[in-house]
Write an enzyme that holds these catalytic residues in place. Structure first.
Site, PDB file in Angstrom:
ATOM      1  N   ILE A  39       2.553  -1.115   5.107  1.00 31.40           N
ATOM      2  CA  ILE A  39       1.898   0.154   5.419  1.00 31.40           C
ATOM      3  C   ILE A  39       2.980   1.206   5.617  1.00 31.40           C
ATOM      4  CG2 ILE A  39       1.772  -0.371   7.899  1.00 31.40           C
ATOM      5  CD1 ILE A  39      -0.894   1.253   7.926  1.00 31.40           C
TER       6      ILE A  39
ATOM      7  N   THR B 187       0.858  -1.181   0.000  1.00 38.46           N
ATOM      8  CA  THR B 187       0.000   0.000   0.000  1.00 38.46           C
ATOM      9  C   THR B 187       0.896   1.232   0.000  1.00 38.46           C
ATOM     10  OG1 THR B 187      -0.080   0.297   2.403  1.00 38.46           O
ATOM     11  CG2 THR B 187      -1.685  -1.232   1.429  1.00 38.46           C
TER      12      THR B 187
ATOM     13  N   ILE C  92       6.680  -2.343   7.592  1.00 42.14           N
ATOM     14  CA  ILE C  92       6.531  -0.904   7.721  1.00 42.14           C
ATOM     15  C   ILE C  92       7.378  -0.241   6.635  1.00 42.14           C
ATOM     16  CG2 ILE C  92       6.700   1.076   9.236  1.00 42.14           C
ATOM     17  CD1 ILE C  92       4.754  -1.157  10.182  1.00 42.14           C
ATOM     18  N   LYS C  93       6.725   0.606   5.834  1.00 37.31           N
ATOM     19  CA  LYS C  93       7.414   1.252   4.719  1.00 37.31           C
ATOM     20  C   LYS C  93       8.073   2.556   5.170  1.00 37.31           C
ATOM     21  CE  LYS C  93       5.720   1.026   0.442  1.00 37.31           C
ATOM     22  NZ  LYS C  93       4.776   1.130  -0.706  1.00 37.31           N
ATOM     23  N   ILE C  94       9.356   2.637   4.890  1.00 33.64           N
ATOM     24  CA  ILE C  94      10.154   3.823   5.214  1.00 33.64           C
ATOM     25  C   ILE C  94      10.823   4.285   3.924  1.00 33.64           C
ATOM     26  CG2 ILE C  94      12.144   4.679   6.513  1.00 33.64           C
ATOM     27  CD1 ILE C  94      11.511   2.579   8.657  1.00 33.64           C
TER      28      ILE C  94
END
Length: 375
Positions: free
Chosen positions: A113, A49, A144-146
């Site tokens: 996300i 996403t 977790i998207k960074i």
């Protein structure tokens, strides 16, 4: 767990070592059974996403109306509603992928996300929000998207050091990709020192594809020479292939060996932005030309359908291409394309586009909140 069809291009892609993820998520997909169907029939083993995807999903107000009304009654503000709706969708998707997650030993069955893109240049707040999102979703298969901005690099290390699995996004250049891998390795080293089971930590590095061609083709068209015209549509695939070469090199280094021996998993390259933007190009090219073991391709459903319909999977299409890919970039420089500037522009645009989508998301939710309060 039911098994997808054992023949056809999507099965061939899976057999070649490519994990196919869907680049989309919405409550409608979850509740209609569409996502479950894609897992069952289309070899989909993960979901990504981003702010643009959630902005589009939340525009379907019907799917979220009840929850927004409940949150409004509790006095929630727009940020609270965005956090609750998006993390609930991601948690439900994680549960839907639980069987895939178990069957692949945690390699796939992943749902991503992203931290608030407005924090892309703020290391401390990115780190804090990444940790917060991991706690709220509270599922072992969340990523977790960074972003791979300069400020994002220390966050990647810090979040991995806490035992949280990470999807690094918005990577365009080989130089930045090398820094991302170094940040990943440092994070695994720290996680091990912190006492975490590093065999449970997974990561992907999202290397953007189609946007590279879009920007470079625009510059080639402006140059206008026959030599420039001949290079249209070649840069993105060449760039990704060189990224895979770099991945092979970096994870063969001595620094990685003790971590691998302790059970660590190498961060996999993920091909993102694989929907074709130029209708003149083959609509499957960013999938079929980037086939290699231990990679992920996250694609919109339209691209997945195109591959299923007429994609030709020819086995590994990256091995043996590094010389030609390097020559492509030499030729681009020779006709006057400033590749370093291209990647700088793409990163800035990438952050800006996600910020705009986030603002759009906030506006959509604020409107829904206002309607709920009036109703």
């Amino acid at each position: 767990m039911t098994t997808p069809q054992s023949s056809g291009p999507l099965a061939d892609l899976s057999a070649a070592g490519v994990s196919l993820w869907l680049d989309d998520l919405s409550r409608q997909r979850l509740h209609s059974g569409n996502l479950a169907e894609l897992i069952r029939d289309r070899h989909i083993v993960g979901v990504t996403t981003n702010p643009s995807i959630f902005a589009a999903a939340l525009k379907d107000g019907e799917s979220y109306r009840k929850q927004v009304a409940e949150l409004a009654a509790q006095g929630a503000d727009v940020e609270d509603v965005v956090r609750a709706t998006t993390t609930d969708d991601v948690r439900d998707a994680c549960d839907l992928f639980a069987d895939v997650f178990a069957a692949t030993g945690g390699v796939d069955g992943r749902v991503s996300i992203e931290v608030d893109p407005r924090l892309a240049h703020d290391t401390e707040r990115t780190t804090a929000q990444a940790q917060e999102l991991a706690k709220i979703v509270d599922r072992p298969n969340v990523l977790i998207k960074i972003p791979a901005t300069l400020a994002g690099l220390p966050s990647i290390t810090a979040v991995l050091a806490e035992g949280i699995s990470v999807n690094v996004t918005l990577i365009f250049s080989l130089e930045r990709y090398a820094a991302v891998i170094d940040a990943f390795v440092a994070g695994i080293e720290q996680a091990r020192a912190n006492g975490h089971d590093i065999s449970k930590i997974h990561s992907v590095a999202s290397f953007f594809v189609s946007r590279v061609d879009t920007e470079i083709d625009k510059r080639l068209d402006a140059i206008g020479s026959p030599e420039a015209g001949a290079l249209r549509g070649q840069a993105a695939i060449a760039n990704a292939r060189l990224a895979y070469q770099l991945w092979e090199q970096k994870f063969a280094e001595d620094r990685w060996t003790p971590l691998a021996e302790a059970g660590a998993h190498a961060q996999r390259p993920l091909w993102a932005s694989t929907g074709v933007k130029d209708p003149a190009y083959d609509d499957t090219q960013y999938v079929v030309e980037l086939v290699a073991p231990d990679t992920v391709n996250t694609a919109p459903e339209k691209t997945i359908d195109a591959v299923a319909d007429h994609g030709v999977i020819r086995g590994n299409t990256i091995a043996g291409t590094y010389g030609a890919a390097s020559s492509t970039f030499s030729a681009l420089e020779a006709v006057g394309v400033d590749v370093t500037d291209v990647f700088s522009v793409l990163e800035d645009e990438g952050v800006s586009k996600f910020e705009q989508s986030w603002e759009e998301l906030l506006q959509t939710v604020q409107t829904a909140l206002d309607e709920a309060k009036q109703g």
